[in-house]
Design a protein around this motif. Structure first.
Motif, PDB file in Angstrom:
ATOM      1  N   TYR A 115       5.262  -7.742   3.646  1.00 34.30           N
ATOM      2  CA  TYR A 115       6.360  -6.852   3.259  1.00 34.30           C
ATOM      3  C   TYR A 115       6.301  -6.551   1.761  1.00 34.30           C
ATOM      4  CZ  TYR A 115      11.108  -5.749   1.703  1.00 34.30           C
ATOM      5  OH  TYR A 115      12.194  -5.181   1.093  1.00 34.30           O
ATOM      6  N   TYR A 116       6.037  -7.572   0.967  1.00 30.33           N
ATOM      7  CA  TYR A 116       5.967  -7.400  -0.485  1.00 30.33           C
ATOM      8  C   TYR A 116       4.812  -6.475  -0.865  1.00 30.33           C
ATOM      9  CZ  TYR A 116       6.335  -8.758  -5.399  1.00 30.33           C
ATOM     10  OH  TYR A 116       6.523  -8.742  -6.761  1.00 30.33           O
ATOM     11  N   MET A 117       3.703  -6.571  -0.124  1.00 24.97           N
ATOM     12  CA  MET A 117       2.561  -5.692  -0.367  1.00 24.97           C
ATOM     13  C   MET A 117       2.919  -4.239  -0.089  1.00 24.97           C
ATOM     14  SD  MET A 117      -1.223  -5.846   1.395  1.00 24.97           S
ATOM     15  CE  MET A 117      -0.566  -5.560   3.049  1.00 24.97           C
ATOM     16  N   VAL A 118       3.613  -3.999   1.011  1.00 28.47           N
ATOM     17  CA  VAL A 118       4.004  -2.622   1.353  1.00 28.47           C
ATOM     18  C   VAL A 118       4.979  -2.069   0.321  1.00 28.47           C
ATOM     19  CG1 VAL A 118       5.159  -1.191   3.074  1.00 28.47           C
ATOM     20  CG2 VAL A 118       3.592  -2.997   3.809  1.00 28.47           C
ATOM     21  N   GLN A 136       6.049   1.471  -5.041  1.00 31.61           N
ATOM     22  CA  GLN A 136       6.816   1.501  -6.285  1.00 31.61           C
ATOM     23  C   GLN A 136       6.131   2.365  -7.343  1.00 31.61           C
ATOM     24  OE1 GLN A 136       7.421  -2.549  -7.499  1.00 31.61           O
ATOM     25  NE2 GLN A 136       9.015  -2.935  -5.970  1.00 31.61           N
ATOM     26  N   GLU A 137       6.924   3.228  -7.953  1.00 27.45           N
ATOM     27  CA  GLU A 137       6.378   4.065  -9.028  1.00 27.45           C
ATOM     28  C   GLU A 137       6.169   3.252 -10.294  1.00 27.45           C
ATOM     29  OE1 GLU A 137       7.381   8.316 -11.283  1.00 27.45           O
ATOM     30  OE2 GLU A 137       8.791   7.434  -9.855  1.00 27.45           O
ATOM     31  N   GLU A 138       7.129   2.394 -10.619  1.00 24.69           N
ATOM     32  CA  GLU A 138       7.013   1.479 -11.753  1.00 24.69           C
ATOM     33  C   GLU A 138       6.859   0.072 -11.202  1.00 24.69           C
ATOM     34  OE1 GLU A 138       6.788   2.192 -14.891  1.00 24.69           O
ATOM     35  OE2 GLU A 138       7.039   4.356 -14.576  1.00 24.69           O
ATOM     36  N   THR A 198       7.700   5.799  -4.015  1.00 27.90           N
ATOM     37  CA  THR A 198       6.922   7.034  -3.969  1.00 27.90           C
ATOM     38  C   THR A 198       5.589   6.764  -3.259  1.00 27.90           C
ATOM     39  OG1 THR A 198       5.839   8.718  -5.322  1.00 27.90           O
ATOM     40  CG2 THR A 198       5.905   6.502  -6.215  1.00 27.90           C
ATOM     41  N   LEU A 199       4.912   7.833  -2.876  1.00 25.78           N
ATOM     42  CA  LEU A 199       3.591   7.739  -2.259  1.00 25.78           C
ATOM     43  C   LEU A 199       2.477   8.066  -3.250  1.00 25.78           C
ATOM     44  CD1 LEU A 199       4.271   9.442   1.205  1.00 25.78           C
ATOM     45  CD2 LEU A 199       4.029   6.998   0.741  1.00 25.78           C
ATOM     46  N   ASP A 200       2.827   8.156  -4.529  1.00 28.54           N
ATOM     47  CA  ASP A 200       1.831   8.534  -5.537  1.00 28.54           C
ATOM     48  C   ASP A 200       0.694   7.528  -5.637  1.00 28.54           C
ATOM     49  OD1 ASP A 200       3.305  10.756  -6.057  1.00 28.54           O
ATOM     50  OD2 ASP A 200       4.233   9.991  -7.899  1.00 28.54           O
ATOM     51  N   ASN A 201       0.981   6.256  -5.396  1.00 26.87           N
ATOM     52  CA  ASN A 201      -0.079   5.251  -5.486  1.00 26.87           C
ATOM     53  C   ASN A 201      -1.175   5.491  -4.449  1.00 26.87           C
ATOM     54  OD1 ASN A 201       1.167   3.782  -7.588  1.00 26.87           O
ATOM     55  ND2 ASN A 201       2.502   2.746  -6.118  1.00 26.87           N
ATOM     56  N   LEU A 242      -2.299  -2.403  -4.293  1.00 23.24           N
ATOM     57  CA  LEU A 242      -1.535  -2.759  -3.098  1.00 23.24           C
ATOM     58  C   LEU A 242      -1.590  -1.648  -2.050  1.00 23.24           C
ATOM     59  CD1 LEU A 242       1.628  -4.507  -4.601  1.00 23.24           C
ATOM     60  CD2 LEU A 242      -0.375  -5.550  -3.535  1.00 23.24           C
ATOM     61  N   ALA A 243      -1.650  -0.406  -2.505  1.00 26.42           N
ATOM     62  CA  ALA A 243      -1.772   0.709  -1.563  1.00 26.42           C
ATOM     63  C   ALA A 243      -3.101   0.628  -0.815  1.00 26.42           C
ATOM     64  CB  ALA A 243      -1.654   2.038  -2.306  1.00 26.42           C
ATOM     65  N   GLY A 244      -4.177   0.346  -1.540  1.00 31.75           N
ATOM     66  CA  GLY A 244      -5.464   0.182  -0.879  1.00 31.75           C
ATOM     67  C   GLY A 244      -5.470  -0.998   0.074  1.00 31.75           C
ATOM     68  N   ALA A 245      -4.815  -2.095  -0.313  1.00 33.45           N
ATOM     69  CA  ALA A 245      -4.730  -3.268   0.562  1.00 33.45           C
ATOM     70  C   ALA A 245      -3.960  -2.947   1.835  1.00 33.45           C
ATOM     71  CB  ALA A 245      -4.077  -4.424  -0.181  1.00 33.45           C
ATOM     72  N   CYS A 246      -2.906  -2.129   1.718  1.00 28.34           N
ATOM     73  CA  CYS A 246      -2.137  -1.733   2.909  1.00 28.34           C
ATOM     74  C   CYS A 246      -2.997  -0.917   3.868  1.00 28.34           C
ATOM     75  CB  CYS A 246      -0.913  -0.923   2.488  1.00 28.34           C
ATOM     76  SG  CYS A 246       0.417  -1.894   1.747  1.00 28.34           S
ATOM     77  N   VAL A 247      -3.793   0.000   3.314  1.00 37.27           N
ATOM     78  CA  VAL A 247      -4.663   0.818   4.161  1.00 37.27           C
ATOM     79  C   VAL A 247      -5.702  -0.059   4.853  1.00 37.27           C
ATOM     80  CG1 VAL A 247      -6.354   2.690   4.165  1.00 37.27           C
ATOM     81  CG2 VAL A 247      -4.312   2.871   2.748  1.00 37.27           C
TER      82      VAL A 247
END
Length: 277
Positions: A25-28, A33-35, A51-54, A245-250
């Motif tokens: 959950y913390y990874m997602v 998070q933008e900041e 945001t989805l910018d990451n 973290l975004a890459g880890a989620c994917v």
């Protein structure tokens, strides 16, 4: 078991599940998070900071879809080879009588204690130099094509099938391959699913071997692409923490989805019911 014991067990299992799921959950949340907020309070962020910018940022750096495709080809090839060879060898060890069967099974057990890292250098020399399979999907797949764990799993399942089924099929004139396809495989379906799910995790998360055997970025699985991102360009990202973290989620997403879809199949069927007493 009393009502109080049932309640206590449910509470303990629920708490354990929440503790286990919290890092995911913390990874997602961190990937959205933008900041960045690496503190515990970051697990409950302000919705305005999501945001989805990451995801778009890391996709622009390493091409997530191409990495997922490469991981899928690598993992799919390993699973296919593991299931085919595992079924054939497991059936031969369990149901056929031939000289050297015990020695072969002992070798399969011995392989379990040999770490893959010990074999990596000779494998690299053989596959990259002798076979010329560097920067090739086949070069990534070959070292994992035969999995001794899968062989042992299939052997144990085939041993549980009553021999009367095989004897009756042989009396009717069926060959071994037909017996394997028509009788044995339908009865060991839980083993097939177990092997597929257990095999999936290894190559999907594998980093070291694909990193050694592939230099072309277009052929590297997602785990290797993420590692290259971390070592080369993460510091230049607007939010390196969130992008990682975004890459880890994917990378984790397909594995999580696969286990959710097939978790109900992790049960053994009563293969003995195929024989009437």
């Amino acid at each position: 078991m009393s009502r109080g014991q049932n309640i206590l067990r449910s509470v303990v299992l629920t708490v354990g599940a929440l503790v286990f799921l919290f890092p995911f959950y913390y990874m997602v949340i961190g990937s959205l998070q933008e900041e960045p907020d690496p503190t515990v309070a970051g697990a409950f962020p302000n919705p305005a900071n999501l945001t989805l910018d990451n995801y778009s940022d890391i996709n622009g750096r390493i091409n997530l879809l191409q990495g997922l495709l490469n991981s899928g080809i690598f993992t799919g090839g390993v699973i296919l080879c593991t299931v085919v060879f595992g079924v054939l060898v497991g059936y031969a060890l369990a149901q056929l009588q031939w000289r050297g069967r015990g020695v072969t099974f002992a070798l399969a057990l011995l392989v379990q204690v040999v770490p893959f890292q010990l074999l990596m250098i000779p494998l690299y020399v053989m596959i990259a130099r002798d076979y010329g399979l560097a920067d090739n999907y086949l070069g990534m797949i070959l070292p994992f094509a035969i999995n001794s764990t899968a062989v042992i799993i299939f052997r144990q399942y085939f041993l549980q099938i009553p021999k009367e089924l095989f004897d009756a099929a042989r009396i009717d004139g069926a060959g071994e391959l037909r017996i394997l396809r028509r009788i044995a495989l339908p009865l060991v379906r839980p083993a097939l699913l177990t092997v597929v799910l257990l095999t999936f995790i290894g190559p999907w998360n594998e980093f070291l071997w694909p990193f050694l055997i592939t230099k072309e970025a277009s052929l590297q699985p997602l785990a290797v692409s993420l590692a290259n991102y971390l070592s080369n360009v993460a510091a230049t990202a607007a939010n390196p923490f969130g992008a990682v973290l975004a890459g880890a989620c994917v990378l984790a997403g397909p594995a999580v989805i696969l286990f959710i879809l097939f978790q109900r199949h992790f049960v053994s069927n009563n293969i003995g019911s195929g024989v009437k007493g």
